[in-house]
Design a protein around this motif. Structure first.
Motif, short mmCIF file in Angstrom:
data_model
loop_
_atom_site.label_atom_id
_atom_site.label_comp_id
_atom_site.label_asym_id
_atom_site.label_seq_id
_atom_site.Cartn_x
_atom_site.Cartn_y
_atom_site.Cartn_z
N PRO A 1 0.79 -1.24 0.00
CA PRO A 1 0.00 0.00 0.00
C PRO A 1 0.82 1.28 0.00
O PRO A 1 0.30 2.34 -0.38
N TRP A 2 2.09 1.22 0.44
CA TRP A 2 2.83 2.46 0.71
C TRP A 2 2.91 3.41 -0.49
O TRP A 2 2.58 4.61 -0.35
N PRO A 3 3.30 2.98 -1.70
CA PRO A 3 3.39 3.94 -2.80
C PRO A 3 2.04 4.49 -3.23
O PRO A 3 1.97 5.56 -3.86
N ARG A 4 0.97 3.78 -2.91
CA ARG A 4 -0.36 4.19 -3.36
C ARG A 4 -1.14 4.96 -2.30
O ARG A 4 -2.24 5.43 -2.55
N MET A 5 -0.56 5.11 -1.12
CA MET A 5 -1.20 5.92 -0.08
C MET A 5 -1.14 7.39 -0.46
O MET A 5 -0.20 7.84 -1.13
N ARG A 6 -2.13 8.13 -0.04
CA ARG A 6 -2.09 9.57 -0.24
C ARG A 6 -0.94 10.15 0.57
O ARG A 6 -0.58 9.64 1.64
N PRO A 7 -0.31 11.22 0.08
CA PRO A 7 0.80 11.81 0.84
C PRO A 7 0.44 12.13 2.29
O PRO A 7 1.28 11.99 3.18
N ALA A 8 -0.80 12.56 2.54
CA ALA A 8 -1.20 12.89 3.91
C ALA A 8 -1.14 11.67 4.80
O ALA A 8 -0.81 11.76 6.00
N ALA B 1 8.91 9.57 2.24
CA ALA B 1 7.92 10.60 1.92
C ALA B 1 7.45 10.49 0.48
O ALA B 1 6.26 10.69 0.17
N ALA B 2 8.37 10.14 -0.42
CA ALA B 2 8.02 10.01 -1.85
C ALA B 2 7.17 8.80 -2.14
O ALA B 2 6.53 8.72 -3.19
N GLY B 3 7.16 7.82 -1.22
CA GLY B 3 6.44 6.58 -1.46
C GLY B 3 7.34 5.46 -1.93
O GLY B 3 6.86 4.40 -2.35
N CYS B 4 8.65 5.67 -1.86
CA CYS B 4 9.60 4.63 -2.23
C CYS B 4 9.70 3.60 -1.12
O CYS B 4 9.27 3.81 0.02
N THR B 5 10.29 2.46 -1.45
CA THR B 5 10.69 1.48 -0.45
C THR B 5 12.20 1.41 -0.46
O THR B 5 12.83 1.68 -1.48
N VAL B 6 12.80 1.06 0.69
CA VAL B 6 14.23 1.23 0.80
C VAL B 6 14.92 0.05 1.46
O VAL B 6 14.33 -0.68 2.25
N VAL B 7 16.21 -0.08 1.11
CA VAL B 7 17.15 -0.92 1.84
C VAL B 7 18.27 0.00 2.30
O VAL B 7 18.96 0.60 1.47
N LEU B 8 18.42 0.14 3.60
CA LEU B 8 19.43 1.01 4.18
C LEU B 8 20.61 0.17 4.64
O LEU B 8 20.44 -0.82 5.34
N LYS B 9 21.82 0.59 4.22
CA LYS B 9 23.04 -0.07 4.70
C LYS B 9 23.93 0.98 5.37
O LYS B 9 24.55 1.80 4.70
N PRO B 10 24.00 0.97 6.70
CA PRO B 10 24.90 1.90 7.38
C PRO B 10 26.35 1.47 7.25
O PRO B 10 26.64 0.34 6.83
N ALA B 11 27.25 2.36 7.62
CA ALA B 11 28.67 2.02 7.61
C ALA B 11 28.95 0.92 8.64
O ALA B 11 28.33 0.90 9.70
N PRO B 12 29.88 0.01 8.36
CA PRO B 12 30.14 -1.08 9.30
C PRO B 12 30.69 -0.61 10.64
O PRO B 12 30.54 -1.30 11.64
N GLN B 13 31.33 0.56 10.68
CA GLN B 13 31.86 1.06 11.95
C GLN B 13 30.76 1.55 12.88
O GLN B 13 30.93 1.55 14.10
N THR B 14 29.62 1.99 12.30
CA THR B 14 28.57 2.64 13.11
C THR B 14 27.17 2.15 12.70
O THR B 14 26.37 2.93 12.20
N PRO B 15 26.86 0.87 12.93
CA PRO B 15 25.55 0.37 12.50
C PRO B 15 24.43 0.61 13.51
O PRO B 15 23.26 0.53 13.15
#
Length: 492
Positions: free
Chosen positions: A63-70, A179-193
């Protein structure tokens, strides 16, 4: 081990915490004490692919990309509220894993990104032009063409963050992507996860749909998998220009969009009529803030020759007042570098500067009495030519250079004679001339006489030249994660 704060030490994939499919672990150490503070799973390639797959399903079917911005904004506000509730944990984790002094941990590292999240949900999203009608066009003998311009989510985004401001930098990517409605994979730096892994807790508390946010750990192999995976549509990377070029090349093979926030060697121009007290404070901050581990810090001070000696004397006195030590100590004003390898790099560059003929007038070694931790003295070079290594290479350490100039034209030329173009500053009582000089500096952001307080979410952050591609913060950051679609029809 027992800690005074709470953190999450598992991967976050498809809305669930997991230890992943590998026995490999990432050891997280306090850079001030060299003590182990946590061990987290090192994501296998199978884990990274599972995270990408979850993000792909959540974008294509969820549902996330199709939800209204509000509706998305309401979820983001819930995340902000949970972050505010957990600020003590964020601050404590940041001091322990990133080596931030408390004042920095309580401001730019934690509270500022939460403020940016609120600004996105409360100001940007409600007023952003998600749909805009096109003016009708009359085509004689054919009809009237009309339509709508739509802004739509870019897709699955791989977000690769850096170690110096781990929560801040991760959130500057996560906020506009969600906020844009994208989906994400976040990879932090290995020193500071740890800072970034906590974001999964905030997503759970806010009810973010599974798969919209995924968080994996790892280093080069995990990053390469994300930048080359065919299901990823956009890559956003913060780090060095050397690695940024690799990321750009890897993304290009499948025509992914790349947003790159890279290095800097920003010039601080001090004219003869400048407020020297303010200019010295800015130069001091450029050297010592987070031990110089900031891409937009002002590390090249270009000063008119008539006030050169006075500025150097004042700056040296300021550096003498810097207290280097453990960030957990409230009296500490500058902490450590992130690792032994980073300290070795900085010390090697200091020696290179001396070998090229530049002169150290303050620092240059390790602080007395700090036998543990990755500490370097704040260091100041004079007698510097802009062609020297110390004037052209990003140290990412507490090292500044002072270069004299005779004319404004010469100052602008030195400022722009750099492969980077991230930040800059001008100090002058003549604000009209200062504004004209700012317009000639080839950089993404220039302050005049200290600029405004704080990190303004209405600003655009990013660089020229090898400092990167694209912009972050506010509506400018949101725009990077959106495609523009034209839907048109004929009225007969």
């Amino acid at each position: 081990m027992t800690t005074a704060y709470s953190f999450s030490s598992q991967l976050y994939i498809d809305g669930r915490r997991t230890d992943g499919g590998s026995d490999a672990r990432i050891v997280v150490r306090n850079p001030a004490t060299e003590e182990t503070i946590a061990e987290v799973p090192e994501a296998s390639l199978t884990d990274v692919r599972a995270a990408v797959g979850a993000a792909r399903r959540a974008f294509d079917e969820g549902p996330w990309p199709r939800m209204r911005p509000a509706a998305r904004a309401a979820v983001l506000l819930c995340m902000a509220e949970e972050m505010e509730r957990r600020l003590p944990d964020l601050v404590a984790v940041n001091m322990a894993e990133a080596g931030s002094v408390r004042a920095l941990a309580e401001s730019l590292q934690t509270r500022v990104p939460v403020a940016h999240l609120r600004d996105m949900a409360e100001r940007v999203m409600p007023t952003f032009g998600w749909e805009r009608p096109m003016e009708p066009t009359i085509a004689p003998g054919i009809g009237i063409s009309q339509g709508v311009l739509r802004r739509e989510a870019f897709g699955v985004c791989a977000l690769i963050s850096a170690y110096n401001f781990p929560f801040f930098l991760s959130m500057m990517k996560v906020i506009p992507a969600l906020a844009a409605g994208c989906t994400v994979v976040l990879k932090p730096a290995p020193q500071t996860p740890l800072d970034s892994l906590l974001i999964g807790d905030f997503a759970d508390a806010a009810g973010l749909p599974p798969g919209v946010l995924n968080i994996v750990t790892g280093d080069v192999e995990a990053g390469r998998e994300l930048t080359t995976h065919p299901m990823v549509d956009l890559v956003s990377f913060t780090g060095s220009d050397t690695v940024g070029r690799m990321v750009y090349a890897q993304a290009a093979a499948s025509m992914k969009k790349a947003v790159l926030e890279l290095g800097g060697k920003s010039a601080n121009i001090v004219r003869a009529d400048a407020d020297l007290d303010g200019a010295v404070r800015s130069a001091l901050a450029g050297i010592t803030t987070h031990a110089g581990q900031g891409c937009s810090l002002l590390t090249r001070t270009l000063v008119h020759e008539s006030v050169h000696d006075e500025l150097v004397a004042r700056l040296s006195a300021g550096l003498a007042g810097v207290r280097v030590g453990d960030p957990a100590d409230a009296a500490t004003t500058m902490g450590p570098l992130i690792s032994e390898a980073q300290r070795d790099k900085v010390e090697k560059l200091i020696r290179a500067g001396e070998e090229e003929g530049a002169r150290v007038v303050f620092g240059g070694g390790r602080p007395v009495g700090l036998d543990r931790g990755h500490f370097v003295e704040p260091t100041l070079f004079v007698g510097v030519d802009n062609a020297m290594t110390v004037a052209r290479t990003e140290f990412f350490g507490p090292v500044g250079v002072v270069i004299p100039f005779r004319t404004d034209e010469e100052a602008v030329g030195i400022a722009n004679d750099s492969p980077y173009g991230l930040g800059g500053a001008v100090w002058s009582a003549d604000t009209v001339t200062a504004y004209e000089i700012a317009g000639r500096i080839r950089a993404g952001g220039v302050t005049i006489n200290g600029g405004s307080a704080g990190v303004n979410p209405r600003a655009a952050f990013g660089g020229y030249k090898q400092s990167g591609l694209g912009r972050e913060w506010g509506e400018f950051g949101l725009d990077e994660y959106l495609q523009t679609k034209t839907v048109s029809w004929a009225a007969r």
